[in-house]
Design a protein around this motif. Sequence first.
Motif, mmCIF file in Angstrom:
data_model
loop_
_atom_site.group_PDB
_atom_site.id
_atom_site.type_symbol
_atom_site.label_atom_id
_atom_site.label_comp_id
_atom_site.label_asym_id
_atom_site.label_seq_id
_atom_site.Cartn_x
_atom_site.Cartn_y
_atom_site.Cartn_z
ATOM 1 N N LEU A 128 0.822 -1.207 0.000
ATOM 2 C CA LEU A 128 0.000 0.000 0.000
ATOM 3 C C LEU A 128 0.859 1.262 0.000
ATOM 4 N N VAL A 129 1.886 1.282 0.850
ATOM 5 C CA VAL A 129 2.726 2.484 0.953
ATOM 6 C C VAL A 129 3.548 2.690 -0.310
ATOM 7 N N ALA A 131 2.680 1.815 -3.311
ATOM 8 C CA ALA A 131 1.733 2.356 -4.294
ATOM 9 C C ALA A 131 1.479 3.838 -4.036
ATOM 10 N N GLY A 132 1.389 4.213 -2.756
ATOM 11 C CA GLY A 132 1.188 5.613 -2.415
ATOM 12 C C GLY A 132 2.372 6.471 -2.801
ATOM 13 N N SER A 135 2.578 7.214 -6.420
ATOM 14 C CA SER A 135 1.522 8.091 -6.934
ATOM 15 C C SER A 135 1.690 9.549 -6.503
ATOM 16 N N LEU A 163 0.914 10.643 2.384
ATOM 17 C CA LEU A 163 0.733 9.200 2.489
ATOM 18 C C LEU A 163 -0.367 8.817 3.473
ATOM 19 N N PRO A 165 -3.650 8.893 3.445
ATOM 20 C CA PRO A 165 -4.757 8.034 2.982
ATOM 21 C C PRO A 165 -4.379 6.558 2.925
ATOM 22 N N PHE A 166 -3.170 6.271 2.466
ATOM 23 C CA PHE A 166 -2.727 4.879 2.344
ATOM 24 C C PHE A 166 -2.459 4.276 3.722
ATOM 25 N N ILE A 169 -5.808 3.415 5.298
ATOM 26 C CA ILE A 169 -6.348 2.161 4.770
ATOM 27 C C ILE A 169 -5.659 0.969 5.418
ATOM 28 N N ALA A 170 -4.327 1.026 5.505
ATOM 29 C CA ALA A 170 -3.573 -0.060 6.132
ATOM 30 C C ALA A 170 -3.958 -0.219 7.594
#
Length: 249
Positions: A128-129, A131-132, A135, A163, A165-166, A169-170
Amino acid sequence: MRFTGLANWGEMFREPAFWHAVWVTVKYAFVTTVSEILLGLGIALLICKKDNSFSRALKVLLVFPLMVAPVIATIIWQLMTNTSVGILEKFLNLFGVYGFPWASSPSTALFTAALIDIWVYTPFVIVLVVAGINSLPKSPFESAQIDGGSPWFTFKNLTLPMLKPFLYIALIFRLMASMQEYGIIFALTKGGPGDTLMNLSLTAYNKGFAFLKFGEAMPYILFLWVIIYIISKKLVSNWLLVQKKASGR
């Protein structure tokens, strides 16, 4: 069968085993979630710092534990921590540590279970991180570099805020999963030694399937569901509020 109303709930709240299970659930969830978030963030930042063949290969290797079922991962760790042939035991022998109790002692059982959980699920946070990070826009970091911003300044004021938001989510996914963890603990010690690792999930399982008291087991599962629902809803609400304020600015 007979209707008992809320009698099973009242009995549950009077049982010391229930409060012990709540404490184990909270402690396990806190230790594993915090460790996985911090490790996942740190490792993701390290492997994204340089984009070369080594870092790309490392990304693939770090994702490997996600492809292993938690029960299989527990068996692997039981072999690695075996006092006779375990590779981790042999590694500790190099530092003069022999016969480390691992999951066989109440003082180290939670540490061992959490270690397996961290090994299995930290890659989820890393994915996840990463990917963050990939982006994120490049221009703010280039501006900070031109202005002479230190790595800590860039991380604190640019990377970490973007970061969030990511990381949220995690945090939500890992907290929910760790609070209802069953497979790793059951495969490792079945809740032992004694009742050391008897969380809400294992206590409900024992009552329902070991002692066939499904009426007494149900409140444990429903209580766990309510707690997870409240915590996750609170986290999501807080994040939506932060996003609303940010968009308002």
